[in-house]
Design an enzyme around this catalytic site. Structure first.
Site, short mmCIF file in Angstrom:
data_model
loop_
_atom_site.label_atom_id
_atom_site.label_comp_id
_atom_site.label_asym_id
_atom_site.label_seq_id
_atom_site.Cartn_x
_atom_site.Cartn_y
_atom_site.Cartn_z
N TYR A 255 -30.35 -23.47 -88.89
CA TYR A 255 -30.69 -23.49 -90.27
C TYR A 255 -31.85 -22.28 -90.71
O TYR A 255 -32.84 -22.55 -89.88
CB TYR A 255 -31.08 -24.85 -90.99
CG TYR A 255 -29.99 -25.65 -91.33
CD1 TYR A 255 -29.59 -25.65 -92.52
CD2 TYR A 255 -29.28 -26.51 -90.28
CE1 TYR A 255 -28.31 -26.81 -92.78
CE2 TYR A 255 -28.19 -27.15 -90.76
CZ TYR A 255 -27.83 -27.19 -91.61
OH TYR A 255 -26.69 -28.21 -92.24
N LYS B 20 -37.79 -13.42 -93.34
CA LYS B 20 -37.85 -13.09 -91.89
C LYS B 20 -37.39 -14.07 -91.15
O LYS B 20 -36.76 -13.91 -90.05
CB LYS B 20 -39.71 -13.66 -91.77
CG LYS B 20 -40.16 -13.44 -90.29
CD LYS B 20 -41.68 -13.75 -90.09
CE LYS B 20 -41.98 -13.74 -88.64
NZ LYS B 20 -42.61 -14.77 -88.07
N LYS C 189 -34.38 -13.03 -88.30
CA LYS C 189 -34.69 -13.77 -86.85
C LYS C 189 -33.57 -14.53 -86.59
O LYS C 189 -32.98 -14.41 -85.43
CB LYS C 189 -36.06 -14.50 -86.78
CG LYS C 189 -36.32 -14.94 -85.58
CD LYS C 189 -37.72 -14.76 -85.22
CE LYS C 189 -37.81 -15.10 -83.65
NZ LYS C 189 -38.97 -14.77 -83.18
N ARG D 209 -25.22 -23.01 -96.82
CA ARG D 209 -25.40 -24.22 -97.32
C ARG D 209 -25.66 -24.51 -98.66
O ARG D 209 -26.78 -23.84 -99.34
CB ARG D 209 -26.40 -25.15 -96.58
CG ARG D 209 -26.31 -26.85 -97.16
CD ARG D 209 -27.28 -27.61 -96.29
NE ARG D 209 -28.57 -27.54 -96.46
CZ ARG D 209 -29.51 -28.48 -96.11
NH1 ARG D 209 -28.98 -29.47 -95.36
NH2 ARG D 209 -30.75 -28.47 -96.22
N ASP E 260 -31.41 -37.98 -95.43
CA ASP E 260 -30.75 -38.50 -96.68
C ASP E 260 -29.93 -39.72 -96.55
O ASP E 260 -29.96 -40.41 -97.72
CB ASP E 260 -29.75 -37.18 -96.99
CG ASP E 260 -30.68 -36.33 -97.97
OD1 ASP E 260 -31.14 -36.27 -98.84
OD2 ASP E 260 -30.71 -35.19 -97.10
N ILE F 203 -33.20 -26.36 -86.17
CA ILE F 203 -34.16 -26.07 -87.41
C ILE F 203 -34.96 -25.07 -86.86
O ILE F 203 -35.97 -24.39 -87.45
CB ILE F 203 -34.55 -27.27 -88.19
CG1 ILE F 203 -35.58 -28.18 -87.35
CG2 ILE F 203 -33.49 -27.66 -89.05
CD1 ILE F 203 -36.36 -29.09 -88.09
N HIS F 204 -35.34 -24.89 -85.41
CA HIS F 204 -36.23 -24.03 -84.91
C HIS F 204 -35.84 -23.47 -83.62
O HIS F 204 -35.11 -23.96 -82.84
CB HIS F 204 -37.38 -25.00 -84.60
CG HIS F 204 -38.67 -24.08 -84.04
ND1 HIS F 204 -39.09 -23.78 -82.87
CD2 HIS F 204 -39.76 -23.81 -84.85
CE1 HIS F 204 -40.18 -23.15 -82.97
NE2 HIS F 204 -40.61 -23.43 -83.98
N ASP G 263 -4.11 -41.35 -68.94
CA ASP G 263 -2.87 -41.28 -69.83
C ASP G 263 -3.19 -40.04 -70.88
O ASP G 263 -4.11 -39.18 -70.95
CB ASP G 263 -2.21 -42.36 -70.55
CG ASP G 263 -3.12 -43.08 -71.53
OD1 ASP G 263 -4.32 -42.57 -71.87
OD2 ASP G 263 -3.05 -44.33 -72.12
N1 COA Z 1 -34.86 -19.51 -87.92
C1 COA Z 1 -35.22 -18.60 -87.41
N2 COA Z 1 -36.50 -18.25 -86.83
C2 COA Z 1 -37.40 -19.22 -86.88
C3 COA Z 1 -37.08 -20.60 -87.64
C4 COA Z 1 -35.76 -20.75 -87.91
N3 COA Z 1 -35.37 -21.91 -88.47
N4 COA Z 1 -37.81 -21.47 -87.24
C5 COA Z 1 -38.81 -20.70 -86.74
N5 COA Z 1 -38.52 -19.43 -86.49
C6 COA Z 1 -39.52 -18.42 -85.86
C7 COA Z 1 -40.59 -18.05 -86.63
O1 COA Z 1 -40.34 -17.15 -87.62
C8 COA Z 1 -41.57 -17.67 -85.59
O2 COA Z 1 -41.17 -16.48 -85.17
P1 COA Z 1 -42.37 -15.13 -84.60
O3 COA Z 1 -42.66 -15.78 -83.27
O4 COA Z 1 -41.53 -14.04 -84.41
O5 COA Z 1 -43.34 -15.05 -85.50
C9 COA Z 1 -41.20 -18.46 -84.27
O6 COA Z 1 -39.67 -18.94 -84.65
C10 COA Z 1 -42.09 -19.71 -83.97
O7 COA Z 1 -41.81 -20.42 -85.38
P2 COA Z 1 -43.30 -21.51 -85.69
O8 COA Z 1 -44.44 -20.94 -86.04
O9 COA Z 1 -43.21 -22.43 -84.35
O10 COA Z 1 -42.49 -22.07 -86.95
P3 COA Z 1 -43.26 -22.76 -88.13
O11 COA Z 1 -44.53 -23.68 -87.84
O12 COA Z 1 -43.69 -21.69 -88.97
O13 COA Z 1 -42.16 -23.40 -89.14
C11 COA Z 1 -40.19 -24.89 -89.77
C12 COA Z 1 -41.62 -24.65 -88.59
C13 COA Z 1 -39.88 -26.20 -89.20
C14 COA Z 1 -40.96 -25.02 -90.99
C15 COA Z 1 -39.48 -23.83 -89.40
O14 COA Z 1 -38.98 -23.63 -88.33
C16 COA Z 1 -38.35 -23.92 -90.29
O15 COA Z 1 -38.43 -23.55 -91.54
N6 COA Z 1 -37.08 -24.55 -90.14
C17 COA Z 1 -35.94 -24.34 -90.93
C18 COA Z 1 -35.95 -25.48 -92.02
C19 COA Z 1 -34.73 -25.60 -92.83
O16 COA Z 1 -33.98 -24.69 -92.84
N7 COA Z 1 -34.26 -26.62 -93.21
C20 COA Z 1 -33.06 -27.00 -93.88
C21 COA Z 1 -32.23 -27.92 -92.89
S1 COA Z 1 -32.92 -29.48 -92.66
MG MG Z 2 -29.86 -33.30 -96.35
#
Ligand code: COA
Ligand code: MG
Length: 285
Positions: free
Chosen positions: A17, A24, A28, A74, A150, A215-216, A263
Site C-alpha cells: 500500500y 514520494k 518508491k 483502493r 476494521d 505497508i512498508h 486423492d
Molecule cells: N511504500 C513505498 N515506500 C515506503 C512505504 C510504502 N508504503 N513506506 C515507507 N516507504 C519508504 C520511505 O519513503 C523511506 O524511503 P527513503 O529511505 O528513500 O526515504 C523508507 O521506505 C523508510 O520509511 P520509514 O521512514 O521507515 O517510514 P515512515 O516512518 O516515514 O512511515 C508508515 C511509516 C507506516 C507511516 C509508512 O510506511 C506508510 O505510510 N505506509 C503505508 C500506509 C498505508 O498505505 N496504509 C493504508 C493501508 S493499511
Molecule cells: Mg480497512
C-alpha cells in the site's frame, strides 16, 4: 488468456500500500519488489485530500514504469460518494489492473461490468464476513483479503482477538478456494517487527493464503520469501502428481503415498504449489 484469468494467475505474495496523496511513496512503490501495489484513496488519505490524491494518481499511474507489478487502486467504500469519483478516475487509467474494494459487501459485480477492472474485496465488517462467499463469487473477483482493525471496530471487539482469529482465516480461505481466487492476509501494523510479520505470514500460509498486504518496504522481503514455495513443498507436489497419475492409470482415484491418502484434493493443492512456484516474480524474467 482473458484479462481475468491472467490476473488470477499472477503472484500477489506481497501487496504494498502507498497513500494516494504521497508522491514520494508512490514513486518508491513503483520500484520496490512487491508483486502488487495498491494506491490508496481510502483510510490513509484524509477527507480533504481525496481530490488531490485522485489528481496525483491520475498523473503518476501513466507516468511511472510499473514493470510487471500489478497496479491496484483502493477506492472508498461503496456507501460513500467518494467511491464513485474514485471509480470514474480508475476507469480512465489503462494501467490499473485491479480495484481494491474496502468494507466489501455484495453487489461488486456491477463495478466489474462498469470498469472492466478485476476486483479485490476487503472483508472487514461483520456483515462482510457473514457474506464472504457471496462476495467472492461475484463477477470479476480475482482475490480476497481482510482487515483486522476494521473488523474489530465493526464488532466492537479488540484488534488482538481478530488478528489471531482462526475462524476468520478459515472462512475467507474456504470461500477463496471454493471460487478459485487468491486469499491475501491482513496488514501487520508494526513495521519494525519483521519476525512477528513473518510468523503471521507463515500462519496465514498454513490456512492457504498466498500473500500478505504490506505497508512498508521492511515487510516485502519476508512476504515474498514466506509465500514462495520451498524446494521441499515443490518436491512434495511433484511426487503427489506422479503417484496420483500412476493410481489413475490403474483405475483408482484414491491412492496411498507413504502412510497417507492422496486423492483429487491433494492434486489440486499440488497443482497450486507448482503454479505458484512457476509464476515469475517481479524483477524476474
Ligand atoms: N511504500 C513505498 N515506500 C515506503 C512505504 C510504502 N508504503 N513506506 C515507507 N516507504 C519508504 C520511505 O519513503 C523511506 O524511503 P527513503 O529511505 O528513500 O526515504 C523508507 O521506505 C523508510 O520509511 P520509514 O521512514 O521507515 O517510514 P515512515 O516512518 O516515514 O512511515 C508508515 C511509516 C507506516 C507511516 C509508512 O510506511 C506508510 O505510510 N505506509 C503505508 C500506509 C498505508 O498505505 N496504509 C493504508 C493501508 S493499511
Ligand atoms: Mg480497512
Amino acid at each position: 488468456m482473458s484479462v481475468i484469468s491472467d490476473h488470477k494467475s499472477r503472484p500477489r505474495r506481497s501487496q504494498l500500500y502507498a497513500p494516494g496523496n504521497n508522491e514520494k511513496l508512490i514513486v518508491k512503490a513503483s520500484k520496490l519488489d512487491a508483486d502488487s501495489v495498491v494506491l490508496d484513496l481510502e483510510d490513509s488519505v484524509p477527507a480533504e485530500m481525496k481530490e488531490e490524491a485522485r489528481r496525483l494518481i491520475g498523473r503518476l499511474v501513466p507516468e511511472l514504469d510499473w514493470g510487471k507489478r500489478e497496479v491496484c487502486v483502493r477506492i472508498n467504500p461503496l456507501n460513500k460518494l467518494d467511491s464513485y469519483r474514485d471509480l470514474l478516475l480508475v476507469s480512465t487509467l489503462d494501467r490499473v489492473d485491479s480495484i481494491v474494494v474496502p468494507k466489501a459487501d455484495v453487489g461488486l459485480g456491477s463495478i466489474y461490468n462498469a470498469t472492466g477492472k478485476s476486483l479485490i474485496p476487503i472483508v472487514e465488517t461483520a456483515r462482510g464476513l457473514l457474506r464472504v462467499e457471496d462476495i467472492v463469487c461475484e463477477e470479476g473477483v480475482v482475490a480476497v483479503t481482510w482487515g483486522a482493525a476494521d473488523m474489530a471496530f465493526s464488532f466492537g471487539g479488540s484488534l488482538d482477538a481478530f488478528s489471531s482469529n482462526a475462524y476468520i482465516r478459515t472462512k475467507i480461505a474456504a470461500a477463496a478456494v471454493t471460487h478459485g481466487v487468491e486469499a491475501i492476509d491482513k496488514v501487520y501494523f508494526d513495521v519494525e517487527d519483521t519476525e512477528g510479520f513473518a510468523a503471521e505470514a507463515r500462519e496465514a500460509k498454513k490456512y492457504g493464503f498466498s500473500g500478505k498486504q504490506v505497508i512498508h518496504p521492511n515487510q516485502i522481503g519476508p512476504a515474498n520469501s514466506v509465500f514462495t514455495p520451498t524446494a521441499e513443498e515443490l518436491e512434495w507436489a511433484q511426487r503427489i502428481l506422479r503417484v496420483y497419475e500412476e493410481g489413475r492409470r490403474a483405475g483408482r482415484g484414491a491412492v496411498r503415498m507413504d502412510d497417507e491418502l492422496v486423492d483429487e484434493v491433494h492434486v489440486r493443492i499440488a497443482k497450486g504449489i507448482i503454479q505458484r512456484a512457476n509464476r515469475g516474480a517481479v524483477g524476474e524474467d
